[in-house]
Design an enzyme around this catalytic site. Structure first.
Site, short mmCIF file in Angstrom:
data_model
loop_
_atom_site.label_atom_id
_atom_site.label_comp_id
_atom_site.label_asym_id
_atom_site.label_seq_id
_atom_site.Cartn_x
_atom_site.Cartn_y
_atom_site.Cartn_z
N ARG A 140 0.82 -1.22 0.00
CA ARG A 140 0.00 0.00 0.00
C ARG A 140 0.85 1.26 0.00
O ARG A 140 0.32 2.37 -0.09
CB ARG A 140 -0.92 0.02 1.24
CG ARG A 140 -1.94 -1.10 1.26
CD ARG A 140 -2.72 -1.10 2.57
NE ARG A 140 -3.82 -0.18 2.58
CZ ARG A 140 -5.10 -0.51 2.30
NH1 ARG A 140 -5.40 -1.75 2.01
NH2 ARG A 140 -6.04 0.40 2.33
N TYR A 143 0.79 4.28 -2.47
CA TYR A 143 -0.34 5.21 -2.29
C TYR A 143 -0.19 6.00 -0.98
O TYR A 143 -0.21 7.22 -0.99
CB TYR A 143 -1.64 4.40 -2.29
CG TYR A 143 -2.90 5.23 -2.20
CD1 TYR A 143 -3.36 5.94 -3.32
CD2 TYR A 143 -3.63 5.29 -1.03
CE1 TYR A 143 -4.53 6.69 -3.25
CE2 TYR A 143 -4.80 6.04 -0.95
CZ TYR A 143 -5.24 6.73 -2.06
OH TYR A 143 -6.41 7.47 -1.99
N GLY A 205 -13.77 -10.20 8.33
CA GLY A 205 -14.74 -9.11 8.22
C GLY A 205 -14.86 -8.27 9.48
O GLY A 205 -15.76 -7.44 9.59
N GLN A 207 -12.60 -6.11 10.48
CA GLN A 207 -11.99 -4.78 10.29
C GLN A 207 -13.09 -3.75 10.03
O GLN A 207 -14.14 -4.10 9.48
CB GLN A 207 -10.96 -4.82 9.15
CG GLN A 207 -11.49 -4.96 7.74
CD GLN A 207 -11.71 -6.40 7.29
OE1 GLN A 207 -12.03 -7.28 8.09
NE2 GLN A 207 -11.59 -6.65 5.99
N ARG A 273 -10.83 2.15 11.18
CA ARG A 273 -10.70 3.52 10.66
C ARG A 273 -11.98 4.30 10.94
O ARG A 273 -13.07 3.85 10.62
CB ARG A 273 -10.44 3.48 9.16
CG ARG A 273 -10.24 4.86 8.58
CD ARG A 273 -9.99 4.82 7.11
NE ARG A 273 -8.71 4.24 6.77
CZ ARG A 273 -8.48 3.62 5.62
NH1 ARG A 273 -9.43 3.49 4.73
NH2 ARG A 273 -7.28 3.14 5.37
P1 NAD Z 1 -11.03 7.59 -9.15
O1 NAD Z 1 -10.07 6.52 -9.46
O2 NAD Z 1 -12.45 7.42 -9.56
O3 NAD Z 1 -10.54 8.98 -9.79
C1 NAD Z 1 -9.21 9.31 -10.01
C2 NAD Z 1 -9.10 10.03 -11.35
O4 NAD Z 1 -7.74 10.43 -11.58
C3 NAD Z 1 -9.49 9.14 -12.53
O5 NAD Z 1 -10.37 9.85 -13.39
C4 NAD Z 1 -8.16 8.83 -13.20
O6 NAD Z 1 -8.28 8.55 -14.57
C5 NAD Z 1 -7.37 10.11 -12.92
N1 NAD Z 1 -5.91 9.93 -12.95
C6 NAD Z 1 -5.18 8.98 -12.30
N2 NAD Z 1 -3.87 9.14 -12.56
C7 NAD Z 1 -3.76 10.22 -13.37
C8 NAD Z 1 -2.67 10.89 -13.99
N3 NAD Z 1 -1.41 10.47 -13.83
N4 NAD Z 1 -2.93 11.97 -14.78
C9 NAD Z 1 -4.20 12.39 -14.97
N5 NAD Z 1 -5.28 11.81 -14.42
C10 NAD Z 1 -5.05 10.73 -13.62
O7 NAD Z 1 -10.92 7.85 -7.59
P2 NAD Z 1 -11.77 8.81 -6.62
O8 NAD Z 1 -12.40 7.96 -5.60
O9 NAD Z 1 -12.61 9.76 -7.40
O10 NAD Z 1 -10.57 9.59 -5.91
C11 NAD Z 1 -10.24 10.92 -6.26
C12 NAD Z 1 -9.14 11.43 -5.32
O11 NAD Z 1 -9.60 11.37 -3.97
C13 NAD Z 1 -7.85 10.61 -5.37
O12 NAD Z 1 -6.75 11.50 -5.26
C14 NAD Z 1 -7.95 9.73 -4.15
O13 NAD Z 1 -6.68 9.38 -3.67
C15 NAD Z 1 -8.70 10.63 -3.18
N6 NAD Z 1 -9.40 9.83 -2.15
C16 NAD Z 1 -10.57 9.19 -2.43
C17 NAD Z 1 -11.20 8.43 -1.44
C18 NAD Z 1 -12.53 7.74 -1.68
O14 NAD Z 1 -12.99 7.06 -0.76
N7 NAD Z 1 -13.18 7.87 -2.81
C19 NAD Z 1 -10.62 8.31 -0.17
C20 NAD Z 1 -9.41 8.95 0.06
C21 NAD Z 1 -8.83 9.73 -0.93
N1 UDP Z 2 -12.86 -5.56 1.25
C1 UDP Z 2 -13.58 -6.74 1.29
N2 UDP Z 2 -14.07 -7.24 0.13
C2 UDP Z 2 -13.92 -6.62 -1.07
C3 UDP Z 2 -13.19 -5.40 -1.12
C4 UDP Z 2 -12.67 -4.91 0.08
O1 UDP Z 2 -13.76 -7.33 2.36
O2 UDP Z 2 -14.41 -7.12 -2.09
C5 UDP Z 2 -12.34 -5.01 2.53
C6 UDP Z 2 -10.87 -4.61 2.50
O3 UDP Z 2 -10.04 -5.71 2.84
C7 UDP Z 2 -10.83 -3.52 3.55
C8 UDP Z 2 -12.20 -2.87 3.44
O4 UDP Z 2 -13.04 -3.81 2.78
O5 UDP Z 2 -10.70 -4.07 4.83
C9 UDP Z 2 -12.19 -1.55 2.64
O6 UDP Z 2 -11.54 -1.81 1.43
P1 UDP Z 2 -11.47 -0.74 0.25
O7 UDP Z 2 -10.58 -1.31 -0.80
O8 UDP Z 2 -12.82 -0.29 -0.12
O9 UDP Z 2 -10.78 0.54 0.93
P2 UDP Z 2 -9.50 0.77 1.87
O10 UDP Z 2 -8.96 -0.55 2.33
O11 UDP Z 2 -8.55 1.51 1.03
O12 UDP Z 2 -10.05 1.53 3.01
#
Ligand code: NAD
Ligand code: UDP
Ligand code: UDP
Length: 310
Positions: A140, A143, A205, A207, A273
């Site tokens: 991870r 990221y 499950g 977590q 979390r």
């Molecule tokens: P998503 O994957 O749907 O969107 C990400 C977008 O970025 C996509 O459209 C992808 O094509 C574009 N992208 C990726 N790499 C790129 C690059 N090198 N150049 C140009 N475009 C690029 O994800 P999301 O859920 O919409 O997340 C958006 C942002 O929010 C991300 O930065 C993510 O880390 C952050 N975030 C989201 C969550 C969530 O729960 N959805 C949680 C924490 C952080």
């Molecule tokens: N997870 C799961 N089944 C799935 C996908 C995810 O049990 O098909 C679990 C995963 O292991 C984690 C939680 O759900 O504990 C949230 O996962 P997700 O990938 O949505 O987000 P993140 O781990 O980045 O919070």
């Protein structure tokens, strides 16, 4: 204002663009379509105040804008681990380029960071003052550490170059426009249940995660960008559930006969979390999520039902 949204064709970015366009701004959406799609912004394509640019932010670009919402980065573990080095480049080189752009044109810069900066947290719930428990060499890390470096860069551009910044740490958010193959838990369970497949629970499950509906999150984005507080600020829904509870909830809502199967827990999967949103309440005009899980899931299920028909 003219506003740049990187990652604007993705899940969160496209919902943000809807709000910005509806408020009468001019929007430039920058995306390389790795996990985003044109369909998410289709309704603005003929609008003269909207521009869609296919561009990878790891390459420099020159544009003139007033604000930058920097969201570009794959967010699902499946997609960010698929090409881990690319994920690091997007977070580090990509964020550097967008900060260079913000510096040159004096634009306000908003970074979409993540609760993943807290890693597998030893403090619960997580306040912004917690420095986190992150493995620097795990699967991870591209990221988690990428986002930590993006935060560092953002604060250093602020300190060294007076860039006006806003930093948000987003906790698990779900809703319509997630890809059916996104791989995150809410979309996985919903798509599996709708397709009559077993719901894949990783580990036992036990977590936990706390799930925020997308409209609540976007409201928080805009309050942060428009306010004076630079952050970092947590945005998420404090309602905490085990993954098994989530599976059972979705099972009940879609198909009580759906099977649950247990698969191995991925490496470094955080055990719990939950956001401490005291700061968001204080600095973002009493911001708090208003959509309960059940209601958010109903909207998301309706979306995927339509998607799967197409
Ligand atoms: P998503 O994957 O749907 O969107 C990400 C977008 O970025 C996509 O459209 C992808 O094509 C574009 N992208 C990726 N790499 C790129 C690059 N090198 N150049 C140009 N475009 C690029 O994800 P999301 O859920 O919409 O997340 C958006 C942002 O929010 C991300 O930065 C993510 O880390 C952050 N975030 C989201 C969550 C969530 O729960 N959805 C949680 C924490 C952080
Ligand atoms: N997870 C799961 N089944 C799935 C996908 C995810 O049990 O098909 C679990 C995963 O292991 C984690 C939680 O759900 O504990 C949230 O996962 P997700 O990938 O949505 O987000 P993140 O781990 O980045 O919070
Ligand atoms: N950058 C960009 N667009 C701009 C301004 C800068 O993509 O409008 C990129 C630039 O190519 C550089 C990065 O942002 O790689 C950082 O720019 P900065 O001016 O801070 O650093 P320098 O160019 O001096 O290394």
């Amino acid at each position: 204002m003219r506003i740049l949204v990187t990652g604007g064709a993705g899940f969160l970015g496209s919902h943000l663009i809807d709000r910005l366009m509806e408020a009468g701004h001019e929007v430039i959406c920058l995306d390389n379509f790795y996990t985003g799609r044109k369909q998410n912004v289709l309704k603005w394509m003929r609008n003269p105040y909207f521009e869609l640019v296919r561009h990878d932010i790891t390459e420099p670009i020159r544009l003139e804008v007033d604000q930058i919402y920097h969201l570009a980065c794959p967010a699902s573990p499946v997609h960010y681990q698929y090409n881990a080095i690319k994920t690091v480049k997007t977070n580090v080189i990509g964020t550097l380029n967008m900060l260079g752009l913000a510096k040159r044109v004096k634009a306000r810069f908003f970074l979409a960071s993540t609760s993943e900066v807290y890693g597998d947290p030893e403090v619960h719930p997580q306040p912004e003052t917690y420095w986190g428990n992150v493995n620097s060499i795990g699967i991870r890390s591209c990221y988690d550490e990428g986002k930590r470096m993006a935060e560092t860069l953002t604060f250093d551009y602020h300190r060294s170059n007076d860039v006006d910044i806003r930093v948000v740490r987003i906790f698990n958010t779900y809703g319509p426009r997630m890809l059916p193959n996104d791989g995150r838990v809410v979309s996985n369970f919903i798509v599996q249940a709708l397709q009559g497949k077993p719901l894949t629970v990783y580990g036992d499950g036990s977590q936990t995660r706390s799930f925020c509906y997308v409209s609540d999150l976007v409201e928080g984005f805009i309050r942060l960008m428009e306010g004076d507080y630079i952050g970092p600020v947590n945005l998420g829904n404090p309602g905490e559930y085990t993954i098994l509870q989530l599976a059972e909830t979705i099972q009940k809502m879609i198909n009580p006969d759906a099977e649950l199967i247990f698969e191995p827990l991925p490496q470094d999967d955080p055990k719990k979390r939950q956001p401490d949103i005291t700061r968001a309440r204080k600095y973002l005009n009493n911001w708090q999520p208003i959509i309960p899980l059940q209601e958010g899931l109903e909207k998301t299920i309706a979306y995927f039902r339509d998607q799967l028909k197409e």
